[in-house]
Write a protein that holds these residues in place. Structure first.
Motif, PDB file in Angstrom:
ATOM      1  N   GLU A  97      67.467  54.797  27.086  1.00 16.77           N
ATOM      2  CA  GLU A  97      66.997  55.724  26.062  1.00 16.77           C
ATOM      3  C   GLU A  97      67.743  55.430  24.765  1.00 16.77           C
ATOM      4  OE1 GLU A  97      66.554  60.462  25.118  1.00 16.77           O
ATOM      5  OE2 GLU A  97      66.633  59.768  27.192  1.00 16.77           O
ATOM      6  N   MET A  98      66.968  55.209  23.720  1.00 24.68           N
ATOM      7  CA  MET A  98      67.548  54.886  22.428  1.00 24.68           C
ATOM      8  C   MET A  98      68.364  56.073  21.917  1.00 24.68           C
ATOM      9  SD  MET A  98      65.360  52.923  19.499  1.00 24.68           S
ATOM     10  CE  MET A  98      64.055  52.336  20.543  1.00 24.68           C
ATOM     11  N   PRO A  99      69.533  55.807  21.327  1.00 26.55           N
ATOM     12  CA  PRO A  99      70.324  56.897  20.754  1.00 26.55           C
ATOM     13  C   PRO A  99      69.513  57.669  19.709  1.00 26.55           C
ATOM     14  CG  PRO A  99      71.593  54.864  20.785  1.00 26.55           C
ATOM     15  CD  PRO A  99      70.190  54.515  21.169  1.00 26.55           C
ATOM     16  N   VAL A 100      69.781  58.957  19.619  1.00 25.08           N
ATOM     17  CA  VAL A 100      69.038  59.826  18.697  1.00 25.08           C
ATOM     18  C   VAL A 100      69.095  59.300  17.272  1.00 25.08           C
ATOM     19  CG1 VAL A 100      68.933  62.149  17.711  1.00 25.08           C
ATOM     20  CG2 VAL A 100      69.340  61.857  20.148  1.00 25.08           C
ATOM     21  N   GLU A 101      70.267  58.821  16.833  1.00 25.42           N
ATOM     22  CA  GLU A 101      70.381  58.347  15.447  1.00 25.42           C
ATOM     23  C   GLU A 101      69.508  57.118  15.201  1.00 25.42           C
ATOM     24  OE1 GLU A 101      74.097  56.718  17.580  1.00 25.42           O
ATOM     25  OE2 GLU A 101      72.870  58.520  17.640  1.00 25.42           O
ATOM     26  N   VAL A 102      69.300  56.291  16.219  1.00 24.43           N
ATOM     27  CA  VAL A 102      68.430  55.116  16.075  1.00 24.43           C
ATOM     28  C   VAL A 102      66.966  55.569  16.070  1.00 24.43           C
ATOM     29  CG1 VAL A 102      67.750  52.902  17.083  1.00 24.43           C
ATOM     30  CG2 VAL A 102      70.158  53.588  17.077  1.00 24.43           C
ATOM     31  N   GLN A 103      66.636  56.553  16.887  1.00 24.52           N
ATOM     32  CA  GLN A 103      65.272  57.097  16.876  1.00 24.52           C
ATOM     33  C   GLN A 103      64.934  57.671  15.502  1.00 24.52           C
ATOM     34  OE1 GLN A 103      64.470  59.839  20.132  1.00 24.52           O
ATOM     35  NE2 GLN A 103      65.818  58.663  21.475  1.00 24.52           N
ATOM     36  N   LYS A 104      65.865  58.411  14.906  1.00 22.73           N
ATOM     37  CA  LYS A 104      65.644  59.005  13.577  1.00 22.73           C
ATOM     38  C   LYS A 104      65.530  57.912  12.511  1.00 22.73           C
ATOM     39  CE  LYS A 104      65.942  63.366  14.765  1.00 22.73           C
ATOM     40  NZ  LYS A 104      64.822  64.281  14.662  1.00 22.73           N
ATOM     41  N   TRP A 105      66.366  56.883  12.605  1.00 24.30           N
ATOM     42  CA  TRP A 105      66.307  55.766  11.653  1.00 24.30           C
ATOM     43  C   TRP A 105      64.959  55.062  11.763  1.00 24.30           C
ATOM     44  CZ3 TRP A 105      67.700  50.275  12.896  1.00 24.30           C
ATOM     45  CH2 TRP A 105      67.693  49.469  11.762  1.00 24.30           C
ATOM     46  N   LYS A 106      64.492  54.863  12.987  1.00 24.71           N
ATOM     47  CA  LYS A 106      63.188  54.244  13.221  1.00 24.71           C
ATOM     48  C   LYS A 106      62.075  55.078  12.572  1.00 24.71           C
ATOM     49  CE  LYS A 106      60.180  52.971  17.043  1.00 24.71           C
ATOM     50  NZ  LYS A 106      59.980  52.943  18.478  1.00 24.71           N
ATOM     51  N   GLN A 107      62.134  56.392  12.721  1.00 25.32           N
ATOM     52  CA  GLN A 107      61.147  57.279  12.090  1.00 25.32           C
ATOM     53  C   GLN A 107      61.225  57.176  10.569  1.00 25.32           C
ATOM     54  OE1 GLN A 107      62.216  61.077  13.747  1.00 25.32           O
ATOM     55  NE2 GLN A 107      61.137  60.717  15.678  1.00 25.32           N
ATOM     56  N   PHE A 108      62.436  57.104  10.041  1.00 20.11           N
ATOM     57  CA  PHE A 108      62.640  56.972   8.597  1.00 20.11           C
ATOM     58  C   PHE A 108      62.036  55.669   8.080  1.00 20.11           C
ATOM     59  CE2 PHE A 108      65.501  55.693   5.030  1.00 20.11           C
ATOM     60  CZ  PHE A 108      65.071  56.646   4.118  1.00 20.11           C
ATOM     61  N   LEU A 109      62.228  54.584   8.799  1.00 23.94           N
ATOM     62  CA  LEU A 109      61.644  53.294   8.402  1.00 23.94           C
ATOM     63  C   LEU A 109      60.122  53.360   8.406  1.00 23.94           C
ATOM     64  CD1 LEU A 109      64.003  50.851  10.329  1.00 23.94           C
ATOM     65  CD2 LEU A 109      63.891  51.184   7.843  1.00 23.94           C
ATOM     66  N   GLN A 110      59.548  54.039   9.402  1.00 21.11           N
ATOM     67  CA  GLN A 110      58.095  54.188   9.471  1.00 21.11           C
ATOM     68  C   GLN A 110      57.594  55.012   8.285  1.00 21.11           C
ATOM     69  OE1 GLN A 110      56.051  52.597  11.501  1.00 21.11           O
ATOM     70  NE2 GLN A 110      54.304  53.528  10.512  1.00 21.11           N
ATOM     71  N   LEU A 111      58.290  56.072   7.940  1.00 19.31           N
ATOM     72  CA  LEU A 111      57.919  56.901   6.802  1.00 19.31           C
ATOM     73  C   LEU A 111      57.955  56.087   5.501  1.00 19.31           C
ATOM     74  CD1 LEU A 111      57.253  59.694   5.632  1.00 19.31           C
ATOM     75  CD2 LEU A 111      59.719  60.107   5.493  1.00 19.31           C
ATOM     76  N   LYS A 112      58.986  55.288   5.318  1.00 24.84           N
ATOM     77  CA  LYS A 112      59.078  54.447   4.126  1.00 24.84           C
ATOM     78  C   LYS A 112      57.919  53.457   4.074  1.00 24.84           C
ATOM     79  CE  LYS A 112      63.122  52.698   3.079  1.00 24.84           C
ATOM     80  NZ  LYS A 112      64.497  52.146   3.189  1.00 24.84           N
ATOM     81  N   LYS A 113      57.564  52.893   5.216  1.00 23.94           N
ATOM     82  CA  LYS A 113      56.454  51.932   5.283  1.00 23.94           C
ATOM     83  C   LYS A 113      55.140  52.625   4.904  1.00 23.94           C
ATOM     84  CE  LYS A 113      54.224  48.701   8.433  1.00 23.94           C
ATOM     85  NZ  LYS A 113      54.218  48.151   9.801  1.00 23.94           N
ATOM     86  N   GLN A 114      54.912  53.834   5.414  1.00 23.67           N
ATOM     87  CA  GLN A 114      53.680  54.562   5.126  1.00 23.67           C
ATOM     88  C   GLN A 114      53.580  54.918   3.646  1.00 23.67           C
ATOM     89  OE1 GLN A 114      53.918  57.862   7.834  1.00 23.67           O
ATOM     90  NE2 GLN A 114      53.199  56.668   9.574  1.00 23.67           N
ATOM     91  N   GLN A 115      54.686  55.239   3.010  1.00 21.78           N
ATOM     92  CA  GLN A 115      54.674  55.624   1.602  1.00 21.78           C
ATOM     93  C   GLN A 115      54.426  54.439   0.685  1.00 21.78           C
ATOM     94  OE1 GLN A 115      58.377  57.721   1.078  1.00 21.78           O
ATOM     95  NE2 GLN A 115      57.488  59.649   1.751  1.00 21.78           N
ATOM     96  N   ASN A 116      54.689  53.237   1.150  1.00 24.78           N
ATOM     97  CA  ASN A 116      54.508  52.045   0.313  1.00 24.78           C
ATOM     98  C   ASN A 116      53.165  51.372   0.508  1.00 24.78           C
ATOM     99  OD1 ASN A 116      56.958  52.082  -1.088  1.00 24.78           O
ATOM    100  ND2 ASN A 116      58.028  51.317   0.708  1.00 24.78           N
ATOM    101  N   ILE A 117      52.281  51.982   1.292  1.00 20.53           N
ATOM    102  CA  ILE A 117      50.962  51.381   1.529  1.00 20.53           C
ATOM    103  C   ILE A 117      50.050  51.654   0.348  1.00 20.53           C
ATOM    104  CG2 ILE A 117      48.913  51.487   2.999  1.00 20.53           C
ATOM    105  CD1 ILE A 117      50.741  51.810   5.372  1.00 20.53           C
TER     106      ILE A 117
END
Length: 117
Positions: A97-117
């Motif tokens: 199970e991925m550490p919570v902080e890595v899960q949150k970072w992954k979500q943050f990266l996805q959010l940044k990607k969506q905003q730059n589309i």
């Protein structure tokens, strides 16, 4: 890290090259010039596309920095599927199970990607 795991020669023979997709660092305290320190690295998880590594920079003074790295392996300009990489290293266990902080970072990266589309 690959060399320490005994995988570097095999991955190079296969023509696999690691590519860092994203990284984030949390600095806690400085490392004095010429101070000895170690870098503790471990794979903390993966998903359908990326693997995630945590690195801790530690000296006699304690923890200095925590870094998270997201990466892939490529061969002939194409991504090596995670399932192929896992099979090559003989990993048959359940994914950690991925550490919570890595899960949150992954979500943050996805959010940044969506905003730059």
């Amino acid at each position: 890290m690959l060399a320490e795991m005994g995988l570097l020669k095999r991955f190079l023979t296969l023509g696999w090259m690691p590519i860092v997709n994203a990284a984030e660092f949390t600095y806690i305290r400085d490392i004095k010039p010429f101070a000895q320190f170690t870098v503790e690295s471990k794979v903390v998880g993966w998903d359908e596309k990326y693997f995630y590594v945590e690195q801790r920079f530690v000296s006699a003074r304690g923890l200095h920095c925590i870094a998270h790295v997201r990466g892939v392996f490529i061969s002939k300009r194409k991504q090596v599927p995670i399932s192929t990489m896992l099979a090559e290293v003989g990993f048959n266990d359940t994914q950690p199970e991925m550490p919570v902080e890595v899960q949150k970072w992954k979500q943050f990266l996805q959010l940044k990607k969506q905003q730059n589309i």
